[in-house]
Design a protein around this motif. Structure first.
Motif, PDB file in Angstrom:
ATOM      1  N   CYS A  66      49.072  35.762  43.087  1.00 49.44           N
ATOM      2  CA  CYS A  66      50.102  36.001  44.091  1.00 49.44           C
ATOM      3  C   CYS A  66      50.169  34.778  44.994  1.00 49.44           C
ATOM      4  O   CYS A  66      49.409  33.835  44.829  1.00 49.44           O
ATOM      5  CB  CYS A  66      49.752  37.254  44.912  1.00 49.44           C
ATOM      6  SG  CYS A  66      48.175  37.123  45.774  1.00 49.44           S
ATOM      7  N   ALA A  67      51.065  34.837  45.970  1.00 48.03           N
ATOM      8  CA  ALA A  67      51.218  33.709  46.894  1.00 48.03           C
ATOM      9  C   ALA A  67      49.985  33.583  47.792  1.00 48.03           C
ATOM     10  O   ALA A  67      49.354  34.588  48.134  1.00 48.03           O
ATOM     11  CB  ALA A  67      52.455  33.939  47.755  1.00 48.03           C
ATOM     12  N   THR A  68      49.650  32.341  48.159  1.00 45.10           N
ATOM     13  CA  THR A  68      48.502  32.121  49.041  1.00 45.10           C
ATOM     14  C   THR A  68      48.663  32.883  50.352  1.00 45.10           C
ATOM     15  O   THR A  68      47.698  33.421  50.883  1.00 45.10           O
ATOM     16  CB  THR A  68      48.329  30.621  49.378  1.00 45.10           C
ATOM     17  OG1 THR A  68      49.568  30.144  49.906  1.00 45.10           O
ATOM     18  CG2 THR A  68      47.938  29.808  48.170  1.00 45.10           C
ATOM     19  N   GLY A  69      49.909  32.929  50.849  1.00 47.19           N
ATOM     20  CA  GLY A  69      50.166  33.561  52.144  1.00 47.19           C
ATOM     21  C   GLY A  69      49.723  35.010  52.172  1.00 47.19           C
ATOM     22  O   GLY A  69      49.171  35.488  53.164  1.00 47.19           O
ATOM     23  N   LEU A  71      47.314  36.422  50.470  1.00 43.45           N
ATOM     24  CA  LEU A  71      45.857  36.501  50.550  1.00 43.45           C
ATOM     25  C   LEU A  71      45.373  36.137  51.950  1.00 43.45           C
ATOM     26  O   LEU A  71      44.525  36.800  52.525  1.00 43.45           O
ATOM     27  CB  LEU A  71      45.218  35.553  49.525  1.00 43.45           C
ATOM     28  CG  LEU A  71      45.403  35.916  48.056  1.00 43.45           C
ATOM     29  CD1 LEU A  71      44.806  34.842  47.160  1.00 43.45           C
ATOM     30  CD2 LEU A  71      44.756  37.252  47.759  1.00 43.45           C
ATOM     31  N   ILE A  72      45.943  35.061  52.502  1.00 43.47           N
ATOM     32  CA  ILE A  72      45.502  34.590  53.822  1.00 43.47           C
ATOM     33  C   ILE A  72      45.741  35.652  54.873  1.00 43.47           C
ATOM     34  O   ILE A  72      44.853  36.004  55.638  1.00 43.47           O
ATOM     35  CB  ILE A  72      46.222  33.276  54.195  1.00 43.47           C
ATOM     36  CG1 ILE A  72      45.774  32.160  53.258  1.00 43.47           C
ATOM     37  CG2 ILE A  72      45.951  32.897  55.654  1.00 43.47           C
ATOM     38  CD1 ILE A  72      46.603  30.897  53.341  1.00 43.47           C
ATOM     39  N   LEU A  89      40.653  32.745  45.542  1.00 44.84           N
ATOM     40  CA  LEU A  89      41.613  31.803  44.981  1.00 44.84           C
ATOM     41  C   LEU A  89      42.964  32.473  44.795  1.00 44.84           C
ATOM     42  O   LEU A  89      43.030  33.666  44.500  1.00 44.84           O
ATOM     43  CB  LEU A  89      41.198  31.344  43.587  1.00 44.84           C
ATOM     44  CG  LEU A  89      39.882  30.680  43.359  1.00 44.84           C
ATOM     45  CD1 LEU A  89      38.884  31.687  42.880  1.00 44.84           C
ATOM     46  CD2 LEU A  89      40.050  29.616  42.315  1.00 44.84           C
ATOM     47  N   ALA A  90      44.021  31.671  44.929  1.00 44.90           N
ATOM     48  CA  ALA A  90      45.345  32.158  44.577  1.00 44.90           C
ATOM     49  C   ALA A  90      45.773  31.441  43.296  1.00 44.90           C
ATOM     50  O   ALA A  90      45.540  30.242  43.143  1.00 44.90           O
ATOM     51  CB  ALA A  90      46.337  31.862  45.693  1.00 44.90           C
ATOM     52  N   VAL A  99      44.762  27.596  43.369  1.00 42.66           N
ATOM     53  CA  VAL A  99      44.469  27.099  44.714  1.00 42.66           C
ATOM     54  C   VAL A  99      43.218  27.763  45.279  1.00 42.66           C
ATOM     55  O   VAL A  99      43.246  28.944  45.639  1.00 42.66           O
ATOM     56  CB  VAL A  99      45.650  27.387  45.671  1.00 42.66           C
ATOM     57  CG1 VAL A  99      45.437  26.688  47.007  1.00 42.66           C
ATOM     58  CG2 VAL A  99      46.967  26.975  45.046  1.00 42.66           C
ATOM     59  N   LEU A 101      40.931  28.846  48.085  1.00 44.04           N
ATOM     60  CA  LEU A 101      41.236  29.036  49.503  1.00 44.04           C
ATOM     61  C   LEU A 101      39.980  29.141  50.357  1.00 44.04           C
ATOM     62  O   LEU A 101      39.897  28.569  51.426  1.00 44.04           O
ATOM     63  CB  LEU A 101      42.062  30.313  49.694  1.00 44.04           C
ATOM     64  CG  LEU A 101      43.482  30.293  49.154  1.00 44.04           C
ATOM     65  CD1 LEU A 101      44.079  31.696  49.213  1.00 44.04           C
ATOM     66  CD2 LEU A 101      44.340  29.328  49.945  1.00 44.04           C
ATOM     67  N   ALA A 112      37.599  27.483  40.454  1.00 47.97           N
ATOM     68  CA  ALA A 112      38.965  26.966  40.337  1.00 47.97           C
ATOM     69  C   ALA A 112      39.075  26.048  39.123  1.00 47.97           C
ATOM     70  O   ALA A 112      40.056  26.106  38.373  1.00 47.97           O
ATOM     71  CB  ALA A 112      39.349  26.214  41.604  1.00 47.97           C
ATOM     72  N   THR A 126      40.808  20.830  47.633  1.00 50.67           N
ATOM     73  CA  THR A 126      41.121  20.104  48.865  1.00 50.67           C
ATOM     74  C   THR A 126      39.880  19.698  49.652  1.00 50.67           C
ATOM     75  O   THR A 126      39.992  19.083  50.693  1.00 50.67           O
ATOM     76  CB  THR A 126      41.998  20.992  49.775  1.00 50.67           C
ATOM     77  OG1 THR A 126      41.320  22.236  49.949  1.00 50.67           O
ATOM     78  CG2 THR A 126      43.364  21.224  49.165  1.00 50.67           C
TER      79      THR A 126
END
Ligand code: SAH
Length: 577
Positions: A66-69, A71-72, A89-90, A99, A101, A112, A126
């Motif tokens: 799903c979208a990172t948003g 999950l965050i 992770l997303a 990604v 996270l 990842a 990152t």
């Protein structure tokens, strides 16, 4: 490194194919899918936020397709403690992006990379230190333990600022990395199984190179003392190794628990060559462990106890490749049918086992949880030989599930296994851990489907006269009727066996009203489920088959007919004469 199996969470059926690809590289992972939007998942949930937060709180690595948003925002309230967070992770629904996270300290970047590799994309890593050195000093690979993580943050920023580091000891993952290694560096990375004083300018990794061999019941404290005397770090202990006859010994379990490492066992045959050279059993085990692979040779054997030997290998030991684990036998009940009636414990066991033993129809009920397991199907009637085979298999170190439908202790395999243990015991079975995991029995499912017919005192009687004579069955039915118990009849009829049910009804009619409510429930939780209520005098063999359970009410059992035509049967908890 985190040890828990990850949860993959999806919100729609479109994500299943990406999820399957990820599961192919993370075999223990559980697939969670939103109810109503997904099918064929391991766990179906209705509340996304609660499910995610609960898994996170348990430390389960989370992979959200799903979208990172999403999950965050969902996990935001829980992000106070960086040290304890699992990897999160997303992954994009089309598999185009991975990604990491959260969970830098618990291996999120490694996870990842593995996922990205399975999807043929590059992970969006990152973490600066990680990109720069292509290694994660904070989460070393399996077999290495960082002794002073609190010093690591400053250490890494010093490296990023240009400091050089010297390596003491050997670890290929460090020497082959892009760390600025220089024998004259100001910073040090030490790889050692010795107990050393920790300082901020030196990261210490304890390699899992120590094998502790135990050949008799000894105290945890003694083993700990021996290690301290030898100035060895407990974090370097790779495993506890012992003779197979000690596999079920609680002392061995306590020692393994104290060091948080696996136990592995050897048969006398595997130790023969060292024993014949005059070594003590503990020494023979220690030597066998450290020479298990050509590169492993014992560097030292130190011990003042005759029952304990400590050996140090030149490279980390992977216990899973040495000797055998304790054999385990789980006798499990899948419930009557569908996965919603299978207990979480049973699902967990099914995920971990190596072998499934059971009647084909019951193994089929296990569904996708059976994928990748060795199946040992047999005829429904060969219970004793099936139990013997399962025990023999477990004795070789396999993790075997004996599968029954419903509850394994109700007209099922648990009693067969214990009967075999009791009457035909073999010494090698003594080392097996045996565990029974309950399931919802057919009578409970039938009762739930129609109300509460077993709401007061009741009993269960099997009408099968294969294992007991009919005279006993007839006596029991009469006694149960006299005692005014509600009765659950299992195995009411089979293809060859039909008259028993009519006989049972005739006996009951001597004590009960002809219009006593009777619940006939077939294929509960399976395709073709049918539950109906009839009267006792309508109970004929034709209403039932092998997949039918029958509940006969007591004199108190009542029927409620609702306006919409729905019918409930219940037996009141209060008794009125
Ligand atoms: N261990 C099982 C019982 C095994 S004996 C349990 O606890 O349920 C087999 C009998 O159980 C069948 O003849 C039938 O009477 C009953 N039974 C098992 N599964 C059933 C189902 N899904 N629906 C109705 N009856 C079932």
């Amino acid at each position: 490194m985190t040890k828990m199996a990850p949860a993959i969470v999806i919100l729609g059926q479109n994500s299943v194919s990406v999820a399957r690809k990820i599961i192919s590289v993370l075999p223990g992972a559980t697939l969670y899918g939103l109810a109503g939007r997904t099918s064929g998942v391991d766990v179906s949930f209705t509340n996304f936020g609660d499910t995610l937060r609960e898994l996170f709180a348990q430390g389960t690595p989370l992979i959200g397709i799903c979208a990172t948003g999403i999950l965050i925002r969902t996990l935001a309230p829980m992000l106070a403690n960086k040290k304890q967070e699992p990897p999160v992770l997303a992954v994009a629904e089309d598999g185009s992006a991975v990604v990491p996270l959260l969970g830098g300290l618990s291996g999120v970047n490694d996870l990842a990379r593995r996922i990205a590799e399975s999807l043929h994309v590059k992970p969006a890593i990152t973490t600066t230190g990680d990109i720069r050195f292509h290694t994660a000093l904070l989460s070393p690979p399996p077999g290495y333990y960082l002794a002073n993580p609190d010093d690591a943050k400053k250490f890494i920023s010093d490296l990023l600022a240009g400091a050089q580091v010297k390596l003491e000891g050997t670890a290929p993952w460090l020497s082959n990395s892009q760390l600025p290694i220089d024998p004259k560096g100001n910073l040090t990375i030490q790889i050692t199984e010795r107990l050393v004083t920790l300082t901020p300018n030196c990261l210490v990794y304890h390699p899992a190179t120590i094998a502790i061999a135990v050949s008799d019941t000894v105290d945890v404290a003694l083993v700990q003392q021996l290690l301290t005397d030898a100035e060895l770090a407990p974090a370097s202990v790779a495993g506890i190794f012992a003779p197979i006859t000690m596999a079920a010994n609680p002392a061995i379990k306590a020692i393994a628990q104290a060091f948080n490492v696996p136990t592995r066992f050897f048969t006398p045959n595997q130790l023969k060559s060292f024993l014949s050279q005059g070594y003590s059993p503990a020494q023979a085990i220690a030597y066998t462990v450290t020479s298990a692979s050509p590169t492993l040779r014992s560097a030292a054997i130190a011990s003042t106890s005759p029952h304990v030997a400590i050996a140090i290998a030149p490279a980390p030991i992977d216990p899973s490749t040495i000797g055998q684990p304790q054999g385990r036998l789980a006798i499990i009940g899948t419930g009557p049918g569908g996965s919603q009636w299978m207990s979480p414990e049973v699902k967990e066991i099914l995920k971990s086992v190596t072998d499934l033993v059971g009647y084909k129809t019951y193994l089929d009920l296990v569904g996708s949880l059976a994928d990748g397991k060795q199946r040992h199907e047999s005829d429904n009637r060969q219970e004793i030989s099936r139990a013997t085979m399962a025990l023999d298999l477990a004795a070789t170190g396999r993790y075997v599930a004996v599968v029954s439908s419903g509850d394994p202790g109700i007209y099922a395999m648990a009693a067969a296994v214990f009967e075999v243990c009791d009457r035909h015991n073999k010494p090698e079975w003594e080392s097996i851990e045996i565990h029974v995991a309950p399931g919802i029995s057919a009578m409970q499912a039938a009762s739930a489907a129609i109300g509460a017919p077993l709401g007061h005192d009741f009993c269960a009687i099997s009408l099968s006269d294969i294992l007991k004579p009919w005279s006993i069955i007839a006596q029991r039915i009469a006694a149960a009727a006299q005692a005014d118990l509600a009765i659950a009849f299992y195995n009411p009829v089979s293809q060859e066996r039909t008259w028993q049910l009519s006989e049972a009804r005739n006996i009951l009619l001597q004590y009960r009203n002809p219009d006593t409510p009777v619940v006939v429930a077939r294929n509960l939780g399976r395709p073709g489920q049918m539950v109906k209520v009839i009267k006792l005098n309508e109970l004929i063999p034709e209403v039932a088959d092998m997949r039918t359970v029958i509940l006969v009410g007591s004199t108190q059992t009542r029927t409620i007919l609702r306006r919409n035509g729905e019918i409930f049967v219940y037996t009141p908890r209060r008794y009125t004469e």
